[in-house]
Scaffold this motif. Structure first.
Motif, PDB file in Angstrom:
ATOM      1  N   ASN A 343       0.803  -1.225   0.000  1.00 20.30           N
ATOM      2  CA  ASN A 343       0.000   0.000   0.000  1.00 20.30           C
ATOM      3  C   ASN A 343       0.838   1.277   0.000  1.00 20.30           C
ATOM      4  OD1 ASN A 343      -2.492  -1.437   0.100  1.00 20.30           O
ATOM      5  ND2 ASN A 343      -2.134  -1.822   2.290  1.00 20.30           N
ATOM      6  N   VAL A 344       2.143   1.144  -0.195  1.00 26.32           N
ATOM      7  CA  VAL A 344       3.022   2.315  -0.222  1.00 26.32           C
ATOM      8  C   VAL A 344       2.758   3.125  -1.492  1.00 26.32           C
ATOM      9  CG1 VAL A 344       5.431   3.065  -0.358  1.00 26.32           C
ATOM     10  CG2 VAL A 344       4.794   1.185   1.160  1.00 26.32           C
ATOM     11  N   ASP A 345       2.815   4.447  -1.374  1.00 25.30           N
ATOM     12  CA  ASP A 345       2.653   5.326  -2.539  1.00 25.30           C
ATOM     13  C   ASP A 345       3.670   4.968  -3.623  1.00 25.30           C
ATOM     14  OD1 ASP A 345       1.599   8.201  -3.536  1.00 25.30           O
ATOM     15  OD2 ASP A 345       3.771   8.041  -3.904  1.00 25.30           O
ATOM     16  N   ASP A 383       4.558   8.706   4.980  1.00 24.74           N
ATOM     17  CA  ASP A 383       5.228   8.671   6.284  1.00 24.74           C
ATOM     18  C   ASP A 383       4.967   7.389   7.072  1.00 24.74           C
ATOM     19  OD1 ASP A 383       2.623   9.036   7.037  1.00 24.74           O
ATOM     20  OD2 ASP A 383       2.939  10.957   8.056  1.00 24.74           O
ATOM     21  N   GLU A 384       4.356   6.371   6.430  1.00 29.44           N
ATOM     22  CA  GLU A 384       4.185   5.070   7.078  1.00 29.44           C
ATOM     23  C   GLU A 384       4.954   3.973   6.330  1.00 29.44           C
ATOM     24  OE1 GLU A 384       0.068   4.232   7.627  1.00 29.44           O
ATOM     25  OE2 GLU A 384      -0.214   5.849   9.087  1.00 29.44           O
ATOM     26  N   PHE A 385       5.971   4.377   5.594  1.00 27.42           N
ATOM     27  CA  PHE A 385       6.750   3.480   4.739  1.00 27.42           C
ATOM     28  C   PHE A 385       7.911   2.897   5.559  1.00 27.42           C
ATOM     29  CE2 PHE A 385       8.925   3.383   0.257  1.00 27.42           C
ATOM     30  CZ  PHE A 385       9.093   2.012   0.380  1.00 27.42           C
ATOM     31  N   ALA A 386       7.691   1.726   6.155  1.00 25.92           N
ATOM     32  CA  ALA A 386       8.645   1.145   7.106  1.00 25.92           C
ATOM     33  C   ALA A 386      10.018   0.895   6.479  1.00 25.92           C
ATOM     34  CB  ALA A 386       8.081  -0.161   7.666  1.00 25.92           C
ATOM     35  N   GLU A 387      10.045   0.296   5.275  1.00 22.65           N
ATOM     36  CA  GLU A 387      11.333  -0.032   4.646  1.00 22.65           C
ATOM     37  C   GLU A 387      12.157   1.223   4.365  1.00 22.65           C
ATOM     38  OE1 GLU A 387       8.380  -1.338   3.759  1.00 22.65           O
ATOM     39  OE2 GLU A 387       8.616  -3.300   2.770  1.00 22.65           O
ATOM     40  N   ALA A 388      11.491   2.335   4.019  1.00 26.83           N
ATOM     41  CA  ALA A 388      12.220   3.577   3.746  1.00 26.83           C
ATOM     42  C   ALA A 388      12.888   4.092   5.020  1.00 26.83           C
ATOM     43  CB  ALA A 388      11.281   4.633   3.170  1.00 26.83           C
ATOM     44  N   TYR A 389      12.168   4.052   6.152  1.00 30.36           N
ATOM     45  CA  TYR A 389      12.768   4.453   7.427  1.00 30.36           C
ATOM     46  C   TYR A 389      13.974   3.575   7.757  1.00 30.36           C
ATOM     47  CZ  TYR A 389       8.845   7.531   8.755  1.00 30.36           C
ATOM     48  OH  TYR A 389       7.926   8.545   8.826  1.00 30.36           O
ATOM     49  N   SER A 390      13.831   2.260   7.555  1.00 29.39           N
ATOM     50  CA  SER A 390      14.903   1.332   7.903  1.00 29.39           C
ATOM     51  C   SER A 390      16.151   1.587   7.065  1.00 29.39           C
ATOM     52  CB  SER A 390      14.426  -0.114   7.709  1.00 29.39           C
ATOM     53  OG  SER A 390      15.404  -1.029   8.139  1.00 29.39           O
ATOM     54  N   ASN A 391      15.972   1.750   5.754  1.00 27.49           N
ATOM     55  CA  ASN A 391      17.129   1.985   4.889  1.00 27.49           C
ATOM     56  C   ASN A 391      17.717   3.376   5.095  1.00 27.49           C
ATOM     57  OD1 ASN A 391      17.774  -0.281   2.723  1.00 27.49           O
ATOM     58  ND2 ASN A 391      15.582  -0.337   3.150  1.00 27.49           N
ATOM     59  N   LEU A 392      16.871   4.355   5.441  1.00 27.64           N
ATOM     60  CA  LEU A 392      17.395   5.675   5.782  1.00 27.64           C
ATOM     61  C   LEU A 392      18.266   5.574   7.034  1.00 27.64           C
ATOM     62  CD1 LEU A 392      17.614   8.732   5.488  1.00 27.64           C
ATOM     63  CD2 LEU A 392      15.408   8.947   6.670  1.00 27.64           C
ATOM     64  N   ALA A 416       6.347  -1.459  11.013  1.00 23.67           N
ATOM     65  CA  ALA A 416       6.241  -2.816  10.464  1.00 23.67           C
ATOM     66  C   ALA A 416       5.477  -3.735  11.408  1.00 23.67           C
ATOM     67  CB  ALA A 416       7.634  -3.372  10.187  1.00 23.67           C
ATOM     68  N   GLU A 417       5.710  -3.587  12.715  1.00 24.01           N
ATOM     69  CA  GLU A 417       4.985  -4.427  13.676  1.00 24.01           C
ATOM     70  C   GLU A 417       3.505  -4.065  13.714  1.00 24.01           C
ATOM     71  OE1 GLU A 417       8.447  -5.709  16.884  1.00 24.01           O
ATOM     72  OE2 GLU A 417       7.239  -3.919  17.292  1.00 24.01           O
ATOM     73  N   ASP A 418       3.203  -2.769  13.651  1.00 29.65           N
ATOM     74  CA  ASP A 418       1.797  -2.340  13.679  1.00 29.65           C
ATOM     75  C   ASP A 418       1.024  -2.862  12.470  1.00 29.65           C
ATOM     76  OD1 ASP A 418       2.244  -1.035  16.043  1.00 29.65           O
ATOM     77  OD2 ASP A 418       2.394   0.975  15.152  1.00 29.65           O
ATOM     78  N   SER A 419       1.691  -2.919  11.319  1.00 31.05           N
ATOM     79  CA  SER A 419       1.014  -3.366  10.090  1.00 31.05           C
ATOM     80  C   SER A 419       1.218  -4.857   9.821  1.00 31.05           C
ATOM     81  CB  SER A 419       1.527  -2.562   8.893  1.00 31.05           C
ATOM     82  OG  SER A 419       2.921  -2.738   8.728  1.00 31.05           O
ATOM     83  N   GLU A 420       1.902  -5.560  10.754  1.00 27.82           N
ATOM     84  CA  GLU A 420       2.192  -6.997  10.610  1.00 27.82           C
ATOM     85  C   GLU A 420       2.861  -7.290   9.266  1.00 27.82           C
ATOM     86  OE1 GLU A 420      -1.497  -9.018  11.277  1.00 27.82           O
ATOM     87  OE2 GLU A 420      -1.461  -8.656  13.437  1.00 27.82           O
ATOM     88  N   ASN A 421       3.832  -6.449   8.934  1.00 30.87           N
ATOM     89  CA  ASN A 421       4.536  -6.550   7.656  1.00 30.87           C
ATOM     90  C   ASN A 421       5.781  -7.420   7.832  1.00 30.87           C
ATOM     91  OD1 ASN A 421       5.889  -6.194   5.251  1.00 30.87           O
ATOM     92  ND2 ASN A 421       5.696  -3.963   5.214  1.00 30.87           N
TER      93      ASN A 421
END
Length: 678
Positions: A343-345, A383-392, A416-421
C-alpha cells in the motif's frame, strides 16, 4: 531450427588457469597467448578426431568419438604445454585444466545440452593446473593401462549426486612425482568438496542462473533493473527446492558477451532466466524467458507489468509460475507473502528503490548523501513506509549520524509491527542488529537478531538465516561468549554448505573470532582459507579487507615484515577499485606500523595519504582517527606546536563525529600535559 537429437558422447572442457588476472595485468599479451593456446589445442583435438563445439572465452568445449581419443588428445596437449613452459619464462607461460566425462546429451542448433555437459564443466573446474581430471563413468570405458589417482567422491556445485573423480597423469614420471595423499591434501587445500561416500544429498533441486537484465530505458534507470533482480533472487532464496546464483555472481557477467548456454556453464546452473526491463515514470514492464539447459527448451516467455510499488507482488507471481513448472510446492505462508498487497505510494516506492540502490552500491562521492535525500523524500510522500525508514537509518549509520539512524530504525520497527509486515520485519530486525552491534550494544543486537531468526524459520529462508547467524556470532563474541559465537558461525557455515554457497565469509568471520581469542595461528589459517575462496570468485575487495586484518595480527605479534607484506598484497589488489575508504584504511595501517617501528617520517606520509582519502568521502570518523595518530606522532617527535595545531582541527571535526570510541580517544589525548589546550 533443427530437431533435437539425443545421443551419448565423450565430453572435453578446458580453460586457462588465472586467465582473468592475466587479462587484467596485460590484455594485449594475454590475447596473444590465447591465440597460441587455441592453435595448440585445435591441432591436438583434430588429431584425435575431436570436434570443437565452441570457444567460451579462454575455455574450449569439445567432444570425441571415444573416451580413449579424448584422453590421448588431453595428454598430448598437456605434454606440449609442459614442454613449451620449460622453454618460456614468467609471463610467457600458461597452464590449463582439462575435465573429461562420458554421458548423454541433446544436440540442438549446433550446441550440446544436458546434465552431463554440466558435470563435465564442473569436473574441469576441479582439475589441478596442468592436469587432467576424469569421471569414473568415463574411466571405466577407457581401454588400456593409464596412470591414475582417485580424488574420491566429490560434490560438484549444483550436481545432486557426488561423482567419483580421478586424475590421469601424462606418463609414469609424472605419476611418480605425486603421492596419493599429497594429491588429496592439495585438493582439500583448494576447498574441493570431497565427501563421505555414504553422505546423502537432495536430488530434486532445480538450479537457476540469471542474465543481468537488459535495460530498455534510460541509463539512469539501471537502478530498477538491479532492484528487481535483487528482489527476485531474494524471494527465490525462500524456496528450499530452487537455488539461484547470487547478485555477485550475476554481476560478474553483467558486461560479458556470453550466450545463454555459456553463461549457464559459468554459473553452474541447469536453467537461465533472461529479462529485459523498461522503466517509466509510473510503471515498469518485464519481458522474461526461462530456458532449460537440459534440452535448450524455452519453458516460459511472458510479460509482466505494473507500478513500482507492485515489484514484490510481480516477483512473487513470477516465482509461483516457475515453481509450478518445476512441480515445487510452496507453503501457504510463502504464497501469502508473495501475494501481499503493497500500500506504499508509488512515487515514494520508486524513490526508495533508487535511494537503497545508491546506499547499497556506493561508487561515487556523494552517493550516501543522495541516498539520504531520496529516502527522506520517500518518507515525506508516505510517512508510514517502514522499509524507507529502515534503509534511511542504515544510510545515516554509514554517514556517522548515529542518533538519527537509531530513531529511523526504531520508527521502522514500530510501523512494520503495527502493520504486521513480515516482509519488512525480516530486513528491519537485521538492520537493527547490525546497528546496535556497531554501537557496541551487543545484548540489544542479539535480541533483534534472535527475533529475525524466529521469523525466518516460519518462511524457511535458509540463506537469510545463515546471514543472521553470521551476524549474531559477532555480538556474542563481543560480550565474551566466544564458544557460542563459534557455534553460530559453524551453523551458518553448515547452511551455506548445504546451499552450496561460497564459504569465504564464514572462514573470514571464524578467523576474526580466533583473532579475538588471541589464537593467532588459527586465525591466520582461516583467513588464508577465506582468501583462497575469494580468489576463486574474483572477490578482490574481500581479499584486500582480509589482508588488512592479517596485517593487524602480525603487528600485534611483532612480525612487522609479514604485516607489511599483507598490506602490500592488500594495496596491490585494491588498486583496481579506486575505493577511497579501502585505500585510506590501508594507508592508516601502514602509518601504524611505521609509528610502532619509530619510522616517523614514513608514518607521517602515510597518515597524510590516509587523511586525503578519507576527506574525499567526507568520512569524519576516520579523518579524526588518523589525526589523533598524527598528534601522537608529533608529541613523540617533540613537535608540540604542530601537535597543538592538529589538535585544534580535531576539536572542530569532533563536533561532526558521534562515535564514542574515537571521541573517548580524543578526550584521553587532551589530558596530555604537552598539549597547550585553552
Amino acid at each position: 531450427m533443427e530437431n533435437p537429437i539425443k545421443r551419448k558422447t565423450n565430453l572435453f572442457f578446458s580453460d586457462i588457469v588465472g586467465y582473468s588476472k592475466m587479462i587484467a595485468n596485460n590484455e594485449s599479451h594475454t590475447l596473444d597467448l590465447l591465440k597460441e593456446h587455441d592453435i595448440i589445442l585445435k591441432k591436438e583435438i583434430n588429431a584425435k578426431e575431436g570436434t570443437i563445439i565452441k570457444h567460451i572465452g579462454d575455455a574450449i568445449f569439445a567432444e570425441f568419438p571415444s573416451i580413449n581419443n579424448a584422453v590421448e588428445a588431453s595428454i598430448a596437449i598437456q605434454k606440449e604445454l609442459s614442454h613449451r613452459n620449460s622453454i618460456y619464462r614468467g609471463k610467457d607461460q600458461f597452464n590449463i585444466r582439462i575435465g573429461l566425462h562420458q554421458g548423454d546429451i541433446v544436440e540442438k542448433d549446433g550446441d550440446l545440452f544436458g546434465n552431463d555437459v554440466n558435470i563435465c564443466s564442473r569436473i574441469e573446474s576441479i582439475s589441478l593446473p596442468g592436469s587432467i581430471a576424469i569421471s569414473n563413468q568415463a574411466l571405466e570405458q577407457l581401454n588400456g593401462n593409464w596412470y591414475t589417482h582417485e580424488y574420491g567422491k566429490v560434490k560438484l556445485k549444483n550436481i545432486p549426486a557426488p561423482q567419483t573423480i580421478h586424475r590421469i597423469y601424462i606418463d609414469k614420471a609424472d605419476f611418480q612425482k605425486t603421492r596419493h595423499e599429497d594429491l588429496i591434501n592439495r585438493l582439500l587445500d583448494l576447498n574441493i568438496n570431497i565427501v563421505n561416500p555414504d553422505e546423502k544429498f537432495e536430488d530434486d533441486i532445480e538450479t537457476i542462473g540469471f542474465m543481468y537484465p537488459q535495460n530498455l530505458g534510460k541509463a539512469e534507470d539501471d537502478f530498477f533493473c538491479h532492484s528487481f533482480l535483487e528482489q527476485l533472487i531474494g524471494d527465490f532464496s525462500k524456496i528450499e527446492k530452487i537455488r539461484t546464483s547470487d547478485m555477485f555472481e550475476v554481476g560478474r557477467y553483467k558486461n560479458v558477451d556470453l550466450s545463454i548456454s555459456e553463461l549457464a556453464l559459468k554459473l553452474s546452473v541447469s536453467n537461465i532466466i533472461q529479462m529485459s526491463i523498461i522503466n517509466t515514470e509510473d510503471n515498469f514492464k518485464i519481458n522474461l524467458r526461462l530456458i532449460s539447459m537440459d534440452n535448450g527448451d524455452e519453458l516460459i516467455q511472458e510479460t509482466w507489468s505494473g507500478k513500482h510499488n507492485e515489484q514484490q507482488k510481480i516477483s512473487g507471481n513470477i516465482i509461483i509460475k516457475i515453481a509450478d513448472i518445476f512441480n515445487v510446492e510452496l507453503t501457504e505462508e510463502l504464497k501469502k507473502l508473495f501475494n501481499r498487497e503493497n500500500n506504499v505510494d508509488n512515487q515514494a516506492y520508486k524513490k526508495y528503490l533508487e535511494g537503497k540502490f545508491l546506499s547499497d552500491n556506493m561508487s561515487n562521492a556523494g552517493d550516501l548523501e543522495r541516498s539520504q535525500q531520496l529516502l527522506e523524500e520517500a518518507i515525506d510522500i508516505d510517512d508510514e513506509f517502514a522499509e524507507a525508514y529502515s534503509n534511511l537509518g542504515m544510510t545515516q549509520n554509514l554517514l556517522g549520524d548515529f542518533e538519527d539512524a537509531e530513531e529511523m530504525l526504531e520508527t521502522a520497527l514500530d510501523l512494520a509491527e503495527d502493520s504486521e509486515n513480515d516482509y519488512a520485519l525480516m530486513t528491519i530486525y537485521n538492520h537493527l542488529g547490525i546497528y546496535y552491534k556497531g554501537r557496541k550494544k551487543h545484548k540489544k543486537a542479539i535480541r533483534y537478531f534472535e527475533q529475525g531468526i524466529k521469523l525466518l524459520k516460519i518462511y524457511q529462508d535458509d540463506l537469510m538465516e545463515a546471514k543472521f547467524l553470521h551476524n549474531i556470532a559477532g555480538s556474542y563474541s563481543r560480550i565474551g561468549d566466544h564458544d557460542r559465537a563459534l557455534d553460530f558461525l559453524y551453523k551458518s557455515q553448515k547452511i551455506n554448505k548445504k546451499l552450496e554457497r561460497p564459504l569465504g565469509d564464514n572462514y573470514s568471520e571464524i578467523g576474526v573470532r580466533y583473532k579475538e581469542l588471541q589464537k593467532y595461528d588459527e586465525a591466520i589459517t582461516y583467513f588464508n582459507q577465506a582468501i583462497k575462496i575469494y580468489k576463486s570468485e574474483g572477490k578482490n575487495f574481500n581479499i584486500a579487507r582480509v589482508e588488512i586484518i592479517k596485517s593487524g595480527i602480525y603487528i600485534t605479534i611483532g612480525d612487522f615484515d609479514k604485516s607489511i607484506k599483507s598490506l602490500d598484497r592488500a594495496k596491490m589488489v585494491a588498486e583496481e577499485f579506486e575505493d577511497e575508504l579501502m585505500d585510506g584504511r590501508i594507508m592508516l595501517c601502514y602509518a601504524n606500523i611505521h609509528y610502532t617501528q619509530k619510522k616517523y617520517d614514513k608514518s607521517k606520509e602515510s597518515i597524510t595519504n590516509a587523511i586525503d582519502h578519507f576527506q574525499n568521502i567526507n568520512n569524519n570518523n576516520l579523518i579524526l582517527e588518523s589525526m589523533i595518530l598524527l598528534i601522537q606522532l608529533h608529541l613523540e617527535t617533540s613537535d608540540f606546536d604542530l601537535a597543538n595545531k592538529v589538535f585544534k582541527k580535531c576539536n572542530r571535526i569532533s563536533k561532526r563525529v558521534k562515535d564514542p570510541i574515537i571521541l573517548s580517544a580524543l578526550k584521553t589525548l587532551a589530558l596530555d600535559e604537552k598539549l597547550n589546550i585553552d
